[in-house]
Design a protein around this motif. Structure first.
Motif, PDB file in Angstrom:
ATOM      1  N   ASP A  23       0.708  -1.738   0.010  1.00  0.00           N
ATOM      2  CA  ASP A  23      -0.197   0.111  -0.108  1.00  0.00           C
ATOM      3  C   ASP A  23       0.921   1.675   0.012  1.00  0.00           C
ATOM      4  N   HIS A 101      -5.390   2.817  -3.817  1.00  0.00           N
ATOM      5  CA  HIS A 101      -6.533   2.462  -2.262  1.00  0.00           C
ATOM      6  C   HIS A 101      -7.873   2.658  -1.839  1.00  0.00           C
ATOM      7  N   HIS A 228       1.660  -5.813   4.910  1.00  0.00           N
ATOM      8  CA  HIS A 228       2.262  -4.581   4.419  1.00  0.00           C
ATOM      9  C   HIS A 228       3.589  -4.036   4.818  1.00  0.00           C
TER      10      HIS A 228
HETATM   11 ZN   LIG Z   1      -4.152  -2.219   1.015  1.00  0.00          ZN
END
Ligand SMILES: [Zn+2]
Length: 283
Positions: A23, A101, A228
């Motif tokens: 992300d 996103h 992440h």
């Molecule tokens: Zn995400």
């Protein structure tokens, strides 16, 4: 083995899949797209992912020769092409995760479609022209989003939790996630952000994940972890993740696959089973 137990290839007891939602700062940019703040803190904290975290993760995975699935917002592929090039070069799966996103419950069908088209164009520079999997930003899904995914020949969705093994939602393979196996609920701390939590001890997180793995092995589930790079790329967490991989690699009961491998297996093996439709039972 009863008929309800999901069966994996080669008589394996459990499937393991490692995924990263790459992300970077994109969720923050989406959240603030109407009122741009002038503060740098969370932006820079998140940029650690595409600047450093991702390269450390890739180095570790390549030492273990471990393929993973990377869900990459189109914006991140456009802004950090070197990082995404490296993911592709190492043979990992690259899959869709919105453009900036965007949460699908904040968009109408047409807007969701625009994000998918734009993201496919961005990721296509690295994957070549082929159909890709999808994970919705923030793990929220809508009926409109499912319609768009079907229209764009997306291979699978990986956003929901209705079973702990693959199933179908309206004709699309669902590769289920779960919050317990998401690093964000343990590691996400931003001084100004909402849904922050005090950072957990990585050893405890890995211990919890091992317990879930052991339990799931009894039930034949899918052990799919989601991390992440801006959080799990940090030193102690990466170290703990490597210990977990080392532990899992020693277990002969594991069938390893990327999310695309799992979707492909499910589509053939369970073409007629575990089929669910989108239903809202509000009474
Ligand atoms: Zn995400």
């Amino acid at each position: 083995m009863d008929d309800l137990t999901y069966q994996w290839p080669d008589g394996k007891k459990i499937a393991v899949s490692i995924s990263f939602d790459f992300d970077g700062e994109s969720p923050y940019l989406w959240k603030t797209h109407k009122t741009r703040p002038s503060t740098l803190g969370e932006l820079e904290q998140r940029r650690f992912g595409p600047r450093q975290g991702i390269y450390r993760i890739l180095e570790m995975l390549s030492r273990w020769e471990q393929p993973a699935t990377f869900f990459v917002p189109g914006f991140i592929a456009d802004k950090y092409p070197q990082a995404v090039e490296k993911i592709a070069e190492q043979g990992h799966e690259i899959a869709l995760h919105g453009y900036l996103h965007e949460r699908v419950d904040e968009l109408n069908e047409e807007e969701i479609e625009e994000t998918v088209i734009r993201a496919k164009a961005s990721l296509g520079k690295f994957t070549g022209p082929k159909d890709l999997g999808y994970r919705s930003p923030s793990w929220e899904m809508t009926e409109a989003a499912f319609k768009v995914l079907q229209r764009h020949h997306v291979l699978y969705d990986s956003s929901l939790m209705g079973y702990d093994h693959p199933y179908w939602v309206d004709g699309l393979p669902e590769i289920p996630v779960q919050w317990l196996l998401d690093d964000a609920i343990f590691y996400r701390y931003t001084a100004s952000g909402s849904s922050s939590c005090p950072p957990q001890n990585p050893a405890n997180v890995i211990d919890l994940w091992k317990q879930e793995f052991n339990g799931m092995k009894r039930f034949g589930g899918l052990f799919l972890i989601t991390m992440h790079p801006w959080m799990s790329g940090r030193a102690s967490r990466l170290d703990a993740l490597e210990q977990l991989i080392s532990h899992l690699k020693r277990d002969p009961a594991v069938w390893w696959g990327t999310c695309a491998d799992i979707a492909a297996y499910h589509s053939v093996k369970y073409a007629d089973r575990f089929r669910e439709k989108i239903v809202f039972d509000f009474g």
